[in-house]
Design a protein around this motif. Structure first.
Motif, PDB file in Angstrom:
ATOM      1  N   TRP A   1       0.861  -1.185   0.000  1.00  0.00           N
ATOM      2  CA  TRP A   1       0.000   0.000   0.000  1.00  0.00           C
ATOM      3  C   TRP A   1       0.893   1.229   0.000  1.00  0.00           C
ATOM      4  N   GLN A   2       0.614   2.175  -0.866  1.00  0.00           N
ATOM      5  CA  GLN A   2       1.357   3.432  -0.886  1.00  0.00           C
ATOM      6  C   GLN A   2       0.385   4.600  -1.045  1.00  0.00           C
ATOM      7  N   PHE A   3       0.742   5.708  -0.411  1.00  0.00           N
ATOM      8  CA  PHE A   3       0.018   6.959  -0.618  1.00  0.00           C
ATOM      9  C   PHE A   3       1.057   8.028  -0.910  1.00  0.00           C
ATOM     10  N   SER A   4       0.897   8.701  -2.042  1.00  0.00           N
ATOM     11  CA  SER A   4       1.901   9.656  -2.506  1.00  0.00           C
ATOM     12  C   SER A   4       1.275  11.012  -2.781  1.00  0.00           C
ATOM     13  N   LEU A   5       2.088  12.036  -2.597  1.00  0.00           N
ATOM     14  CA  LEU A   5       1.707  13.412  -2.901  1.00  0.00           C
ATOM     15  C   LEU A   5       2.716  13.988  -3.881  1.00  0.00           C
ATOM     16  N   GLY A   6       2.232  14.823  -4.794  1.00  0.00           N
ATOM     17  CA  GLY A   6       3.150  15.375  -5.774  1.00  0.00           C
ATOM     18  C   GLY A   6       2.678  16.693  -6.342  1.00  0.00           C
TER      19      GLY A   6
ATOM     20  N   MET B   1       4.259  14.552 -13.349  1.00  0.00           N
ATOM     21  CA  MET B   1       4.148  14.838 -11.921  1.00  0.00           C
ATOM     22  C   MET B   1       5.027  13.888 -11.111  1.00  0.00           C
ATOM     23  N   PRO B   2       6.198  14.352 -10.629  1.00  0.00           N
ATOM     24  CA  PRO B   2       6.951  13.557  -9.645  1.00  0.00           C
ATOM     25  C   PRO B   2       6.135  13.491  -8.345  1.00  0.00           C
ATOM     26  N   MET B   3       6.215  12.337  -7.664  1.00  0.00           N
ATOM     27  CA  MET B   3       5.421  12.143  -6.453  1.00  0.00           C
ATOM     28  C   MET B   3       6.288  11.539  -5.354  1.00  0.00           C
ATOM     29  N   LEU B   4       6.117  12.047  -4.145  1.00  0.00           N
ATOM     30  CA  LEU B   4       6.848  11.569  -2.987  1.00  0.00           C
ATOM     31  C   LEU B   4       5.911  10.723  -2.127  1.00  0.00           C
ATOM     32  N   THR B   5       6.325   9.490  -1.858  1.00  0.00           N
ATOM     33  CA  THR B   5       5.501   8.574  -1.079  1.00  0.00           C
ATOM     34  C   THR B   5       5.530   8.957   0.392  1.00  0.00           C
ATOM     35  N   ALA B   6       4.363   9.283   0.928  1.00  0.00           N
ATOM     36  CA  ALA B   6       4.262   9.673   2.330  1.00  0.00           C
ATOM     37  C   ALA B   6       3.929   8.490   3.230  1.00  0.00           C
ATOM     38  N   TYR B   7       3.280   7.464   2.669  1.00  0.00           N
ATOM     39  CA  TYR B   7       2.912   6.269   3.441  1.00  0.00           C
ATOM     40  C   TYR B   7       3.258   5.052   2.609  1.00  0.00           C
ATOM     41  N   ASN B   8       3.986   4.116   3.197  1.00  0.00           N
ATOM     42  CA  ASN B   8       4.480   2.955   2.467  1.00  0.00           C
ATOM     43  C   ASN B   8       4.408   1.732   3.387  1.00  0.00           C
ATOM     44  N   ARG B   9       3.495   0.818   3.078  1.00  0.00           N
ATOM     45  CA  ARG B   9       3.280  -0.355   3.926  1.00  0.00           C
ATOM     46  C   ARG B   9       3.412  -1.616   3.082  1.00  0.00           C
ATOM     47  N   LEU B  10       4.155  -2.585   3.586  1.00  0.00           N
ATOM     48  CA  LEU B  10       4.418  -3.819   2.857  1.00  0.00           C
ATOM     49  C   LEU B  10       4.098  -5.018   3.738  1.00  0.00           C
TER      50      LEU B  10
END
Length: 391
Positions: free
Chosen positions: A255-260, A280-289
């Motif tokens: 699961w990932q949530f990204s903002l860009g 749009m480059p995007m930075l992942t703010a939430y990353n769950r594996l």
């Protein structure tokens, strides 16, 4: 969502379109559900026109759309794992790096999309391929925003394996293309949302769902958010070797949530023709594996000290019980390390009068992960061609 459910949902939506359209402009009261429908459509009309410069953006008089789509899609999954000699092999010096490159193959899809002023639902199935792939899309756009959902499922058995390391004093560096005995199931869900700062003169709808016209060239800075989910599953007894070499992982979910932030530009070379591009480059703010690990007969054979006797291993192998869940090593981790992903789109549209249009657009996604000894990335691109009718 199962294939039958997706098809039923889309069929029901398309079947209701003519009914709602018939009463959309009626003056009578009608059934309560249809009155609510008229109110909803009126509100969508307001959103399509809200705050736009009519010298730059036009809205079709015919708001309903039915689109026949052809789609070419390709996805690739790269996974890497490192096995140390302290873990398993007595005769490996240092460590072994295993890289798996999994391709979906270039698939072709055919489907249909239906909607009202950019609010709609589409479904496509793979043709001429054994992957059984499917696509479900949902779109909602207004004058200043866009929201898209894409659900993709495919199977593939083609992998490219690259091994590097030292075995019994010899350096190994090999690459080979193999076929898995049982295919990998890959399921991804991507939800992306955008806000255009120049929604007054720049139309995202004109480029990607043709529910508006871009009359003059214009661009816009934009911000976006993206939710990504992937389920990669190859946990089959016939795949005991790749599971073993991938640090015992047979399935992983992410699961990932990204903002860009990025920029998009609509170029109008002539009336009715539109060329659009967005990056749009995007930075992942939430990353769950979440990883699902499996023990195996193969691993027990290679262990320096196996807890299972050789006779029992042979019997398990003959019985087909070659893998089993290693519950103690299942992990769910929230990775704090930021990851840079990107989202890119390009589109060409030709409006053929008021009633019809042709459109082609492509999109590229890239999502990466890293956890313990495992690294990976899922890259997906598609090119979509469409013939749309307005009514």
């Amino acid at each position: 969502m199962q294939t039958t459910g997706k098809a039923l949902l889309l069929t029901s939506f398309l079947a209701l379109m003519p009914i709602v359209a018939t009463y959309a402009k009626g003056d009578g009261e009608g059934p309560r559900l249809l009155r609510w429908g008229r109110q909803l459509l009126s509100y969508i009309d307001t959103l399509a026109l809200k705050g736009v410069d009519r010298d730059y953006i036009g809205v079709p008089e015919r708001p309903w759309q039915v689109v026949v789509r052809g789609n070419t899609n390709r996805a690739s999954l790269d996974m890497s794992s490192t096995i140390n000699d302290n873990d398993i092999f007595a005769y490996i010096e240092g460590e072994i790096d295993c890289d798996y490159h999994i391709r979906s193959g270039q698939e072709s899809y055919v489907g249909v999309w239906g909607g009202y002023r950019g609010y709609g639902l589409g479904y496509s199935r793979a043709v001429g391929a054994a992957s059984g792939g499917s696509l479900l899309t949902l779109g909602m756009t207004g004058s200043h925003y866009g929201l898209n959902l894409r659900h993709h499922h495919f199977l593939t058995d083609e992998i490219e394996v690259h091994d590097r390391g030292t075995i019994m004093g010899n350096t190994v560096d090999t690459t080979a293309t193999e076929r898995l005995a049982s295919p990998v199931h890959v399921r991804s869900v991507i939800v992306d949302a955008y806000y255009m700062f120049n929604g007054r003169r720049f139309s995202y709808s004109a480029a990607y769902d043709q529910s508006a016209y871009q009359l003059r060239s214009a661009g816009s800075f934009m911000v976006g958010a993206m939710y990504y989910y992937a389920n990669i599953d190859y946990a089959d007894p016939q795949n005991d070797e790749p599971i073993f070499l991938m640090d015992d992982i047979g399935q992983l979910r992410q699961w990932q949530f990204s903002l860009g932030a990025g920029y998009a530009y609509n170029y109008v070379p002539r009336r009715g023709v539109l060329v659009s591009a967005m990056l749009m480059p995007m930075l992942t703010a939430y990353n769950r594996l979440q990883t699902y690990r499996y023990n195996s007969v193969l691993k027990q054979f290679y262990l320096k000290q196996s807890d299972i006797g050789i006779v029992d291993l042979i019997e398990m192998d003959e019985a087909g019980k070659t893998i089993w869940p290693d519950e103690k090593r299942h992990k769910t981790s929230e990775m704090s390390r930021m990851t840079l992903n990107f989202n890119a789109r390009a589109s060409v549209t030709w409006n053929i009068g008021e009633r019809a249009y042709l459109n082609a657009y492509g999109q590229l996604y890239n999502f990466r992960f890293r956890h313990d000894n495992n690294r990976g990335a899922l890259t997906e691109w598609f090119v979509n061609a469409a013939l749309g009718l307005r009514f």
